[in-house]
Design a protein around this motif. Sequence first.
Motif, short mmCIF file in Angstrom:
data_model
loop_
_atom_site.label_atom_id
_atom_site.label_comp_id
_atom_site.label_asym_id
_atom_site.label_seq_id
_atom_site.Cartn_x
_atom_site.Cartn_y
_atom_site.Cartn_z
N LYS A 15 56.91 42.08 5.24
CA LYS A 15 56.21 40.89 5.74
C LYS A 15 56.86 39.66 5.13
CE LYS A 15 51.60 38.77 6.09
NZ LYS A 15 51.62 38.54 7.54
N ALA B 144 50.74 33.30 -0.50
CA ALA B 144 49.37 33.82 -0.41
C ALA B 144 49.29 34.97 0.60
CB ALA B 144 48.41 32.70 -0.01
N SER B 145 49.92 34.80 1.78
CA SER B 145 49.82 35.85 2.81
C SER B 145 50.56 37.11 2.35
CB SER B 145 50.38 35.34 4.14
OG SER B 145 51.76 35.08 4.02
N CYS B 146 51.68 36.94 1.65
CA CYS B 146 52.43 38.11 1.16
C CYS B 146 51.63 38.84 0.07
CB CYS B 146 53.78 37.68 0.60
SG CYS B 146 54.92 37.17 1.91
N GLN B 147 50.95 38.03 -0.77
CA GLN B 147 50.14 38.63 -1.83
C GLN B 147 48.98 39.44 -1.22
OE1 GLN B 147 51.19 38.26 -4.99
NE2 GLN B 147 49.59 39.65 -5.69
N GLU B 148 48.42 38.90 -0.16
CA GLU B 148 47.31 39.58 0.53
C GLU B 148 47.81 40.90 1.15
OE1 GLU B 148 44.47 38.81 4.38
OE2 GLU B 148 45.44 37.06 3.46
N ALA B 149 49.00 40.85 1.77
CA ALA B 149 49.57 42.06 2.38
C ALA B 149 49.83 43.11 1.31
CB ALA B 149 50.88 41.71 3.10
N CYS C 238 57.01 40.23 1.24
CA CYS C 238 56.25 41.34 0.65
C CYS C 238 57.18 42.55 0.76
CB CYS C 238 54.97 41.55 1.44
SG CYS C 238 54.06 42.99 0.87
N GLY D 267 56.53 35.28 4.75
CA GLY D 267 55.55 34.21 4.91
C GLY D 267 55.31 33.49 3.62
N HIS D 268 54.17 32.78 3.55
CA HIS D 268 53.82 32.05 2.34
C HIS D 268 53.40 33.03 1.26
CE1 HIS D 268 54.21 28.59 4.76
NE2 HIS D 268 53.14 28.85 5.51
N GLU E 155 46.60 44.78 0.39
CA GLU E 155 46.16 45.64 1.49
C GLU E 155 46.92 46.98 1.48
OE1 GLU E 155 43.86 45.41 4.40
OE2 GLU E 155 43.05 44.42 2.64
#
Length: 1756
Positions: free
Chosen positions: A273, A278-283, A229, A275-276, A286
Amino acid sequence: MADGADRSPVARAAGGRAPAQAPERAMWCDERFDFQATFLQCLAKHVPNIYSAEMDPLVEKQEEMVQAAILYPLECYLFGEDPDMFLEKLQQSGTSQLCGKVFKGGETTYSCRDCAVDPTCVLCIDCFQNSIHKNHRYKMHSSTGGGFCDCGDTEAWKAGPLCSKHEPGASSSPKENSECHLNEEIMEHSRRVFPSVIKYIVDMLIWEEEEELPMELTISREKVDSYYCVLFNDEHHSYDHVIYSLQRALGCELGEAQLHTTAIDKEGRRAVKAGHYASCQEAKEEIKRHSENVSQRPLHVEVLHADVMAHQKFALRLGSWLNKLMSYSSDFRQIFCQICLKEEAGSEKPCFISKLMLWDARLHKGARKVLHELIFSSFFMEMEYKKLFAVEFVKYYKALQKEYISDDHDRVLSVTALSVQMFTVPTLARHLIEERNVITIITETLLEVLPEYLDKNDKFNFQGYSQDKLNRVYSVIFDLRYILVSKPAVWTDHLRERFLEGFVSFLRILTCMQGMEEIKRQIGQHIEVDPDWEAAIAIQMQLKNILLMFQEWCACDEELLLRSYRECHKAVMRCSTNGRSREKTVFHLCGHTLESRPYRVSADPVSIHLPLSRTLAGLHVRLSKTGAISRLHEFVSPEEFQVELLVEYPLRCLVLVAQVAAEMWRRNGLSLISQVFYYQDVKCREEMYDKDIIMLQIGASLMDPNQFLLLILQRYELADAFKKIKPTKDQDLIKQYNVLIEEMLQILIYVVGERYVPGISNVTKEDVIMREIIHLLCIEPMAHSAITKSLPENENNETGLENVIDKVATFKKPGVSGHGVYELKDECLKEFNVFFYHYTKTQHSKAEHTQKKRRKQENRDEALPPPPPPDFSPAFSNVVRILNCDVMMHILRTLLQRAVELETHLWTEAMVQMVLHLLSLGLLEEKQQLQKSPEEEVTFDFYHKATRMGSSALNAVNVLMLVEKLKRVPQLEAQKDTVNWILQMFDMVKRLREKSSLATVGATSGSEATKGDESTQDKEKAERKRKAEAARLHRQKIMAQMSALQRNFIETHKLLYENTLEAQGKDDAIMEEESTSSAIDYSRIALGPKRGPSVIEKEVLTCILCQEEQEVKFESAAMVLSACVQKSTALTQNRSRILELSGDTLDPLFMHPDLPCGTHTGSCGHVMHAACWQKYFEAIQLNFRQRLHVEQIFDLENGEYLCPLCKSLCNTVIPIVPLRAQKINSEDADAVAQILSLARWLEIVTVRISGYSVKNAKGEKQSLPPFTNKGTGSSALEFHSILSFGVQSSAKYSSSIKEMLILFATTIYRVGLKVAPNEADSRIPMMTWSTCAFTIQCIENLLETEGKPLFGSLQNRQHSGLKALVQFAAAQRTTSPQLLIQKHLIRLLGVLLPNYKGEDTPSLLEVDMFHILVAAVLSFPSLYWEDAVDLQPSSVSSAYNHLYLFHLTTLAHIMQIVISSATESPTAHSSDNSEEAQSAQSFCREVCQYTSGCFSQDIPGWLVWDCVKKGIMPYLRCAALFFHYLLGVSPPEELLQVSEEGQFKALCSYLCLPTNLFQLFHEYWDTVNPLLQRWCADPVVLSCLKGKSIAIRYPRKRNHLIELPEDYSCLLNQASQFRCPRSSDDEQKHPVLCLFCGAMLCSQNTCCQELVNGEELGACTSHALQCGAGVCMFLKIRECKVVLIEGKTRGCLYPAPYLDEYGETDPGLKRGNPLHLCQERYRKLHLLWQQHCIIEEIARSQETNQIFFGFNWQLL
């Protein structure tokens, strides 16, 4: 980033693996293989692995891997040999003539005002120091970043284009010879390598896919789900906002968020950030959510695949590699440029470099930097390719500018900022105009980026504009300015056509501005919201120089000038045609008629923006100047010309200004007032107000004068005011009319009288500037910078001031403060014109007042007639006709008649003054014409018209008669001299007229008339003289009366004066006695039995708060002095010593001879009652509590306050303790002298101390010192024998004095040790003695530094402060337990008397003897303490105590000096065999013996004596001050003057010492011998003598501020070489220089912040804690400002001691003049430090400039 220097270890590492990789590398580099495919495979394999850890990258490791796996093999292939060796050879074989250094933000650049083609031509510091420009008129400025050094560019400099480093002969080869060229094989390899490398870089930088890589970079392996991210930089969100968003979105710590934010700001992006997906997209979501709010868009965040991120990062690394390579060879640069500019055959796609330029706005900060550096190091270093690059740049100019305007990054980071590097090169600019039509492109761009600001009439309207966008639009305007900087010398037809095309395009912009933002007068109610006016005025300011440059370009070529004029005239006419539909109205006056369209400024819309009309006026003047105006009819026919229309709009504008002055537009708010201000202000007036006056002059020269004046009357709405109408009673209306008439008359004066414009008359630019300066200096003498600000700048930011200033003014140098000023030369005063058109109303009245006052002082009349103006040029010669036309005569006559008839409400004095001025102008004009030509040729008949009757009526009068009547009007007394002057002028013109017709008669009558004139003038002068004399006598009489009254008052109040002058009288009496007495005056000895009497004066002091008087007595309520206690390192001998920040464990009894840090007490000398002060302090506290939101300058919790009278910063008060009278009975003294030898005294003291010890130890056995055995009688008797030499009861202090003693002692303890207050702490007395001793040492040091005598030269505040401090220190003992004082005394005596030595007693060489003396003397009375009674020694006892204590410390100090300072072998031989030298020699022999030969006895006696005499001087001076203030004994006369030899003798006499100090040892030999042995046996002494340790040398060195270079550019040079020790990047820092120790620090930067006691402190603040105990003085080198700081929260700016040649400082290097050190100002800074006034200066500054409260001094 690695470069050639730091690559060798990596290369070796790679070389170590070379054999294993050899086959692979050979295959990779094989000719048969496709290089590009192989190269990309290699990258696909290695890059993702190298840059795999982006969250926490190991930069060194990554760099090592890049070198080994990719760059080293690549370089081996490219060069065909070891890269390091090859590049080394290449570097030695020759360098480019162009410097090409790219500037970083904050770096200093230099421009030569004599040789630079324009101000954008600059040098870096190295080239400047090695160039001829160093001795020219240069300017220094801080770079905003992004520019580059022009050294070597022949087009940038008129002379000296090369510095000595870049001259062809400077390198090893005479010129770039064949060695510098690469061989064909390397060229071939380059042509294979560069395209692949460049294509990879371009592809990766403009890669848009977030998840995929290009096919050729994808390896068959499976795609890994590894993403980042990535957060990108923008200029909208603040640092704190980004940190907050990251903390909220990622849940990370503050430190981590700060780290990310700093990296984002520096590099432009950062992975926050990993990671995978999905987690980067979430970050990402946010971060966007947390960073978005109503006024701000969210942060720019992307999710990038790890491989994409890696390749993009490596692409930048390759860019840096190419950048480095470019600097080695011209061939590399040329191949690189060819590839970058090569377009694909048959493709519409742009070339590589254009692709990058077009993508620039979408690149992040780090990528842009690399790209721009690459352009600088390649294209801009090769002139041929710079030209081709410029063509590409212009090709995409519109697109690039539009991208930049919608981007949010700073200009410095945009590719558009490179325009200045191309457009300012004269040949290149000309090529771009001729071939690429660049002027048209720029002007069209300007119109295309501003469409939203065009209204329905196609006029600009900037209501609700975006400041950020407009600031970006200005960059396009700057480009226009750059392209026009140098005018072409030769015009071709093609160039002419292209320029004209550009000019016409520019006129389209002006058309949109002509009449923009029209305003209408508000009637009834006030305007609700002020309209936005700033944008239109700001654009006008930006265009001012461009308008002038276009006019200058046009004027270069006659044909072009005429064609431009025609185009401009057409444009003006197009704008003026609308609104012609109305019917014409007719206006009659004086038999003349005017037909005009009805228009009223007060009712119809009007605009202040008329750039088209003003440009036409500028071109018209240039037509007149060049003489091309004679051909104007060929281009614009007289029918088309329509002069009335041309004049109409500028006239409306001037009427608007007049009506604003008449307060008719009050309801339109401040926006209009601001616009009118700028209209006439120096920043805009050249292209606004001045041009409007010129347009009126054009109208006056081409219209019928009566018609012209009727038009003016009508537009000023004054038609009725000059008709015979019934007067109104409305006072507001009358005032309005009067102001309008005044304004109109003023404009008429300007139209006729203002001729200082090249083209209007035959004057040069120098004449114009001279006149401007003369009128500025007629107001008051002015500083150079003030004059410069008041003069308009040309396109090169020059005012032309220096060329002419010396002709008209003389320079007066500044003192220690203030600045130098220019004063007008007397011979220029005749040029003064009271109605100068650039004066504001204030300046006009100030100048008039100054000049009248000056003439009055010189006993001359006060008339200020206009100076004779220069003749109009032929095109404007008709302007003068308006002076003698009928309407003008009617105006003048009407106004004069009103004044004479005293119609009070219809005229003003100012109006009459203007009428008289117009009359003067008319008479001067006629006189000049008559003197030049025969009368029959002179058609100007002003005299004739002025003497003609106004009408045929019986009571008709002419102007001349009215002027004569003015003399009798009482209200016009001030104009009397002017009226007389005008009447004389009428007479003179009359004679000139008559002389030409009747030469002979005229001659006689003329001489008679002259005599008549002279006689009247003489009479007036005599009358004036008589009045002045009468006034003088009157003044004299009054003064005599006053002094008589004064004498009478003194007689009646004798007592008062006797009290006040008592002390002074006593001093005088003593002096008188002394002059008659014998050589030795016993009243001037401070110690021993022959001590003189204390001079005690009755102190009656006045409280500054309640104004009541009170005598200072022991039993009275306390009076106090406001004081400030502070820690100080002003005397330190060792700045490297680490200071204890907290004094919890510190033992302050002994001061190290380094004097590392003392406690200084200073006072401002203002007295208060203790009770008054307490009330005052409580009131401040209460006030502060009620205003919590207001920041205080002072820290109330620590007892700080401002002195009520002088506003000095204080933190305590010193109680004023009276001096106790001490008289010695000489008989008693003689009797005691028989018994009390030093040995006996020591014995008695020892027994007394032992007795106390026995008492305290409750019977424990004490081992007594050796010489008690010699005592007679039992020890019980001996214990009390100290009392037998005289005691007296201790002074009884009032409770309030005691309270203040405790309060002040506690403050010293708290501040000096930086601990919490504790009244019972055992260290309080120690700190009291210490501050007393240290303050005396500081004052002695100051007096010595300033070369002042020891006594009699102290300032009153120092004198009263020191006196109070010493008496307080003596009295403080009574508030502490005597047992404690005795303990301290025993420890002190342990240094002098080794038998008292304890475990913690320092060595003789580790203590400062003066501190020991003060503490011992002040604590000694504690030995007189008895349980039952409170006793203290009598005068005789204390005289001996003081004497012996002083002699003991003096002996010890001599020993210190001999051991530490007299151990050098002599440099010069002297055969001095004086008594002192012999004594010194014998003493040295003893010391040698006692130190077992460690001390050399070969040192000659004269040298030892010399060292002792010099070394002991400061100690003796301090002791004299101490005993004087302790005992009040007057010092010898010699100490009231400065004399080296006399001073030593006087000190010895005052302190009861023999002048041969070694005699002291012989006198007390039996007693001192054992002490000497013990001192010599001390391990520290032996270690010093053996050379194992170093002791302080005496006299100690006097501290000074560091030595600064005379030339400021040397400091800038130092700063440019400064590298922050804690930062690896090469970003520019803010270097500051500590003026105490010379340390260079990195200020205001996170890299150098330190954690001190849990607080983040900036480099300066933490340095100040060690270097100056919290108080320090820094020089901000890049800003040329001194910063004073104190503690963590306070500081202020102070002028730097560097001045330019005009005696002015230059904070921020804004003016950029060469600066040189001013020793007087630097000395003032030194005194500020040594007088301990830095804190005071900070408090004063913060009180006056409370603006700095926003600054966080803690992080400085």
